[in-house]
Design a protein around this motif. Sequence first.
Motif, PDB file in Angstrom:
ATOM      1  N   LEU A 156       0.632   1.377   3.335  1.00  0.00           N
ATOM      2  CA  LEU A 156       1.185   0.998   4.631  1.00  0.00           C
ATOM      3  C   LEU A 156       2.021   2.096   5.270  1.00  0.00           C
ATOM      4  CD1 LEU A 156       2.116  -2.703   3.822  1.00  0.00           C
ATOM      5  CD2 LEU A 156       0.373  -1.917   5.422  1.00  0.00           C
ATOM      6  N   SER A 157       2.240   3.209   4.575  1.00  0.00           N
ATOM      7  CA  SER A 157       2.959   4.331   5.171  1.00  0.00           C
ATOM      8  C   SER A 157       2.133   5.048   6.227  1.00  0.00           C
ATOM      9  CB  SER A 157       3.376   5.335   4.085  1.00  0.00           C
ATOM     10  OG  SER A 157       4.356   4.790   3.242  1.00  0.00           O
ATOM     11  N   ASP A 158       0.840   4.865   6.214  1.00  0.00           N
ATOM     12  CA  ASP A 158      -0.032   5.437   7.243  1.00  0.00           C
ATOM     13  C   ASP A 158       0.205   4.687   8.547  1.00  0.00           C
ATOM     14  OD1 ASP A 158      -1.997   6.452   8.846  1.00  0.00           O
ATOM     15  OD2 ASP A 158      -3.671   5.949   7.517  1.00  0.00           O
ATOM     16  N   THR A 159       0.757   5.361   9.548  1.00  0.00           N
ATOM     17  CA  THR A 159       1.115   4.702  10.801  1.00  0.00           C
ATOM     18  C   THR A 159      -0.047   4.631  11.773  1.00  0.00           C
ATOM     19  OG1 THR A 159       1.918   6.814  11.721  1.00  0.00           O
ATOM     20  CG2 THR A 159       3.531   5.403  10.591  1.00  0.00           C
ATOM     21  N   GLY A 160      -1.212   5.095  11.402  1.00  0.00           N
ATOM     22  CA  GLY A 160      -2.364   5.030  12.282  1.00  0.00           C
ATOM     23  C   GLY A 160      -2.939   3.630  12.363  1.00  0.00           C
ATOM     24  N   PRO A 161      -3.994   3.436  13.179  1.00  0.00           N
ATOM     25  CA  PRO A 161      -4.614   2.126  13.294  1.00  0.00           C
ATOM     26  C   PRO A 161      -5.319   1.739  11.993  1.00  0.00           C
ATOM     27  CG  PRO A 161      -5.928   3.793  14.436  1.00  0.00           C
ATOM     28  CD  PRO A 161      -4.646   4.455  14.028  1.00  0.00           C
ATOM     29  N   GLY A 162      -5.479   0.470  11.817  1.00  0.00           N
ATOM     30  CA  GLY A 162      -6.234  -0.009  10.666  1.00  0.00           C
ATOM     31  C   GLY A 162      -5.418  -0.276   9.430  1.00  0.00           C
ATOM     32  N   ARG A 163      -4.076  -0.344   9.561  1.00  0.00           N
ATOM     33  CA  ARG A 163      -3.266  -0.629   8.375  1.00  0.00           C
ATOM     34  C   ARG A 163      -3.576  -2.000   7.801  1.00  0.00           C
ATOM     35  NH1 ARG A 163       2.902   1.288   9.536  1.00  0.00           N
ATOM     36  NH2 ARG A 163       2.538   0.177  11.474  1.00  0.00           N
ATOM     37  N   GLY A 164      -3.818  -2.970   8.691  1.00  0.00           N
ATOM     38  CA  GLY A 164      -4.140  -4.312   8.225  1.00  0.00           C
ATOM     39  C   GLY A 164      -5.402  -4.334   7.384  1.00  0.00           C
ATOM     40  N   GLY A 165      -6.426  -3.606   7.817  1.00  0.00           N
ATOM     41  CA  GLY A 165      -7.660  -3.547   7.048  1.00  0.00           C
ATOM     42  C   GLY A 165      -7.477  -2.846   5.727  1.00  0.00           C
ATOM     43  N   ALA A 166      -6.667  -1.771   5.706  1.00  0.00           N
ATOM     44  CA  ALA A 166      -6.442  -1.018   4.472  1.00  0.00           C
ATOM     45  C   ALA A 166      -5.708  -1.853   3.432  1.00  0.00           C
ATOM     46  CB  ALA A 166      -5.673   0.264   4.780  1.00  0.00           C
ATOM     47  N   ILE A 167      -4.608  -2.486   3.828  1.00  0.00           N
ATOM     48  CA  ILE A 167      -3.847  -3.269   2.851  1.00  0.00           C
ATOM     49  C   ILE A 167      -4.627  -4.512   2.446  1.00  0.00           C
ATOM     50  CG2 ILE A 167      -2.546  -4.706   4.480  1.00  0.00           C
ATOM     51  CD1 ILE A 167      -1.262  -3.043   1.228  1.00  0.00           C
ATOM     52  N   SER A 168      -5.489  -4.991   3.325  1.00  0.00           N
ATOM     53  CA  SER A 168      -6.328  -6.140   2.990  1.00  0.00           C
ATOM     54  C   SER A 168      -7.273  -5.805   1.839  1.00  0.00           C
ATOM     55  CB  SER A 168      -7.124  -6.570   4.228  1.00  0.00           C
ATOM     56  OG  SER A 168      -7.851  -7.748   3.990  1.00  0.00           O
ATOM     57  N   VAL A 169      -7.891  -4.630   1.894  1.00  0.00           N
ATOM     58  CA  VAL A 169      -8.793  -4.211   0.818  1.00  0.00           C
ATOM     59  C   VAL A 169      -8.020  -4.039  -0.483  1.00  0.00           C
ATOM     60  CG1 VAL A 169     -10.240  -2.299   0.007  1.00  0.00           C
ATOM     61  CG2 VAL A 169     -10.512  -3.174   2.334  1.00  0.00           C
TER      62      VAL A 169
END
Length: 386
Positions: free
Chosen positions: A321-334
Amino acid sequence: MSGPAETGSAAGSRLPRAGLYLGALLGPFGGGVVAAILPEIGESFAVPASAAASSLTAYLLPFAALMLVSGTLGERWGPARTIRIAYVAYAVVSVLAVVAPWFWLFQTGRALQGCANAFTTPLLMARLAAMTPPERLGRALGMFGAMQAVGQTSAPLVGGLAGEASWRWAFVGIAVVGALLAVWPLPADNGGSTPAAGRLRDPWRRDVLVPGLVALVGWACLAGLSFLVAFRFEDAFDLGSGARGLVLTGFGAAGFLCARAAGAATDRFGGRTTALVGLLAGAGLLVLIGGATAMPIAIAAWAAAGICGQLVLVAVNTTVLSDTGPGRGGAISVVQALRFLGMAAAPAVFTAPYHADALLGFALPAAALVAAAPLSITLSRGRSRD
């Protein structure tokens, strides 16, 4: 250096932030509430205990599988909107479980609960990250993890108390909580959906999957071993079901008490150091549980393993979640999907080795934790000090 753009406006908005933390309770609580009332559920539907126990899997598998895509879909549709709809759905299908006259319909309600939860947990975490300054992200996620630990730890107790009257009252309570959360204030979606959320395959990249693998191994071999610890305390120390349940709460209770400290450690030392300590210390504690002949030592080791679980989990979540770009929700979801898939696989992997030899049953997951330790190098570094 300032935090995300949302941070300033969110700093004085405590109620929406509290809503994110309260939402962390619902999923673990709803998933684990049946643990103490499986005999009553089986008797109610005239099914054997093994069939009643499958209600745990009925919740967990759809939850984990759908989280592979739910974060990205939720960002497309608008996180706050998606979370509210998921809360309403959670409440409705909980009522379905209450009124179900047949076991298959009850199981359907459990599966749909898992599906609804898949659209809350990762999006709540992503919204929390968006309104938290980067230098305090670990602490915020530690608090989120603490609330999840409260839900996980309290679920068997509340379920057991409800079961004294009727197990269905537990699901009435869940439905009421889901309805209340649906109207609780949440951080706004800032104009609706998030087209930048991207494609469903975007989170399937190395900087997400490797931390996800650390979460999978860490959670499978720590929290996922509660069933094995129960076996151990029955076989080695002849504890009854009530005493075993009390011992098992030590993992979640210790995780709750130390979650904020785990977050502070991640903020100070970085994810790689924090996760490395959690993996290696957790491995040593598992061997101790498998070989201990003194019950107090085994009890203390299992509680300490809860601290190790939080160290690993907060380090992984903070890195992703430190990545401030788009798609954080998808990344942490995986990542969360891999975490719970590991937990679901643990009984199938470690039960047979334990029955062959108790120490072997704990040594194998300990070895897996050690094997995963080199992967911690991919996690975030500690922040440099001026």
